[in-house]
Design a protein around this motif. Sequence first.
Motif, short mmCIF file in Angstrom:
data_model
loop_
_atom_site.label_atom_id
_atom_site.label_comp_id
_atom_site.label_asym_id
_atom_site.label_seq_id
_atom_site.Cartn_x
_atom_site.Cartn_y
_atom_site.Cartn_z
N SER A 31 15.60 30.43 44.57
CA SER A 31 16.13 31.76 44.30
C SER A 31 17.48 31.65 43.60
CB SER A 31 16.28 32.54 45.61
OG SER A 31 17.09 33.69 45.42
N PHE A 32 17.60 32.29 42.43
CA PHE A 32 18.86 32.23 41.69
C PHE A 32 20.01 32.80 42.51
CE2 PHE A 32 22.00 34.46 39.11
CZ PHE A 32 22.50 33.42 38.34
N HIS A 33 19.77 33.92 43.17
CA HIS A 33 20.83 34.55 43.95
C HIS A 33 21.23 33.68 45.13
CE1 HIS A 33 20.73 38.21 41.60
NE2 HIS A 33 19.42 38.28 41.75
N ALA A 34 20.25 33.04 45.77
CA ALA A 34 20.57 32.15 46.88
C ALA A 34 21.33 30.92 46.40
CB ALA A 34 19.29 31.73 47.59
N LEU A 35 20.93 30.38 45.25
CA LEU A 35 21.63 29.24 44.68
C LEU A 35 23.09 29.57 44.40
CD1 LEU A 35 18.96 27.90 42.13
CD2 LEU A 35 19.84 26.66 44.12
N ARG A 36 23.30 30.73 43.78
CA ARG A 36 24.67 31.14 43.45
C ARG A 36 25.49 31.36 44.73
NH1 ARG A 36 27.73 31.14 38.65
NH2 ARG A 36 29.23 32.84 38.70
N ARG A 37 24.89 32.03 45.70
CA ARG A 37 25.60 32.33 46.94
C ARG A 37 25.95 31.05 47.70
NH1 ARG A 37 23.42 32.41 51.65
NH2 ARG A 37 21.30 32.73 50.82
N ARG A 38 24.99 30.16 47.82
CA ARG A 38 25.23 28.94 48.58
C ARG A 38 26.18 28.00 47.86
NH1 ARG A 38 19.56 26.69 50.76
NH2 ARG A 38 20.98 25.28 51.89
#
Length: 275
Positions: A142-149
């Motif tokens: 997930s792009f959003h998960a990658l960015r957040r993590r």
Amino acid sequence: MNAPMTGLAMMPDLEPPRLVDEEPAVVVSGLTKRYGDFTAVDQVGFTAFPGEVIGVVGESGSGKSTLLRLLNLEEQPQAGTYTLGIKSCAGVNLFTLGRFESRSTRVRHIGIVYQNPHLGLHMHHTSGGNVAERLLVAGERSFHALRRRARAALDASEFPMDRIDVPPLTLSGGMQQRVQLAKAIALEPDLLLLDEPTTGLDVSVQALVLDTLKRLQRDRRITMVIVSHDLGVIRTLADRVLVMRRGAVVEAGLTDQVLGDPQHPYTQQLVHAKL
């Protein structure tokens, strides 16, 4: 005086009494690595508990970096066992794992910060992208998960968020080490390996990196093994220390004890050389 001891199994003060009944995070025994007739690591062993920091000191060529590469599963030893206290491979000698299992264990459970950031980073990728790459390898899609993590890991390493899209190539040495550290802790590893993490940094930057490492060790209880020629760094971070010479451990124990009252002539030489 008794002859100097050369193996951890012969050093009863290496394993201090535990205040709680806790399983070891890392157990290494009889680790031996040879290159032809040259023995780089000779029967090295130690046990580390969750949140404990083990320091490794010795002159160049003493086997410190080879030991770290073995712990990072970059190389195979001729002898020895290495286990992590994780459910997925509890009691399993990591050196017996197949290629895929070894790579998976290394990605998910072991983080490393190299002395040379070029070994640990893609210098032309963004800083955030370097951290996200480790998450991608571990299966995050997930792009959003990658960015957040990635942001969370960089924030934990005290990296400025306004530089998340800046490539490490354009950053200072201290900032590059913070990106490496963020990449190493992104998956909350069980073991963090540090190879001369402050070498080449200004004194003020060294202090910032050491403060970050101390906070991570305190807050996340990450078990660490740190290799350094700087005894000040070892005194600051390490609970216990191994002194290596010609591939073997010649002295080991509590950091204050070993560096404050060294017993082996080689340790005395190291300590006095830094005074």
